[in-house]
Enzyme design. Structure first.
Site, PDB file in Angstrom:
ATOM      1  N   HIS A   1     -19.020 -19.689 -21.076  1.00 39.20           N
ATOM      2  CA  HIS A   1     -17.657 -19.985 -21.503  1.00 39.20           C
ATOM      3  C   HIS A   1     -16.751 -18.838 -21.069  1.00 39.20           C
ATOM      4  O   HIS A   1     -17.238 -17.780 -20.653  1.00 39.20           O
ATOM      5  CB  HIS A   1     -17.592 -20.168 -23.024  1.00 39.20           C
TER       6      HIS A   1
ATOM      7  N   HIS B   1     -13.336 -13.982 -17.768  1.00 38.58           N
ATOM      8  CA  HIS B   1     -14.642 -13.902 -17.112  1.00 38.58           C
ATOM      9  C   HIS B   1     -15.639 -14.812 -17.833  1.00 38.58           C
ATOM     10  O   HIS B   1     -15.381 -15.254 -18.951  1.00 38.58           O
ATOM     11  CB  HIS B   1     -15.159 -12.465 -17.140  1.00 38.58           C
TER      12      HIS B   1
END
EC number: 3.1.4.58
Length: 177
Positions: free
Chosen positions: A37, A120
């Site tokens: 995620h 990220h």
């Protein structure tokens, strides 16, 4: 008390492509592809009434859908590397969504996030990984070239109360328009 965070889900096909980068780094604890995620806002351990307040305020967000692009691999931690990540290209729409989440969490009584938002996907958490091994890993691997995907929602997720968190559970889904 739930440990919550808001995030962008990573589609299964993108997670599959990123999962092929697993392995070959001593001291790495690789994340499960289903847990990939992009964290938008770590909320933390909160009580149930505060969790309900957070859910209600996140449901009020009305932002445009957008695309996300993964642009390569990197590490966090410098001389003491602590994670291998897939970098996400920062965009205005992503930054605006994250800033809106931050404002709403503060209004709900949460302390301000102290870390700068760096989009990220965490691929591995590192423990006692040699900086040389991390540099070698990054030099010999490359993320599949410019993976992009459409984002039409964000989620509220919960994590186990432990280091590293996963497996994660999606508690709520909020559509983007």
């Amino acid at each position: 008390m739930p440990r919550l965070f808001s995030a962008l889900s990573v589609p299964e096909d993108v997670a599959g492509a990123l999962s092929r980068l697993r392995g070959g780094l001593p001291g790495a604890r690789w994340m499960e592809p289903a847990d990939y995620h992009i964290t938008l806002r770590f909320i933390g351990d909160i009580d149930e009434p505060t969790a309900r307040d957070i859910d209600e305020t996140l449901a009020e967000i009305h932002r445009r859908a957008f695309d996300v692009t993964i642009e390569g691999l990197d590490s966090f931690g410098g001389a003491r590397p602590r994670a291998i990540i897939a970098r996400v290209t920062p965009t205005a729409l992503l930054a605006e969504l994250q800033a809106d989440l931050e404002r709403r969490c503060r209004r709900a009584g949460l302390a301000p996030e102290t870390r700068k938002f760096t989009p990220h996907v965490t691929l591995a958490r590192l423990r006692d990984a040699s900086p040389l091994d991390v540099a070698d890993y990054l030099a010999t691997r490359s993320a599949p070239r410019s993976i992009s995907f459409a984002v039409d929602h964000f989620v509220l997720m919960s994590a186990r109360a432990s280091v590293g968190g996963g497996p994660y559970i999606t508690e709520a889904v909020y559509p983007l328009i």
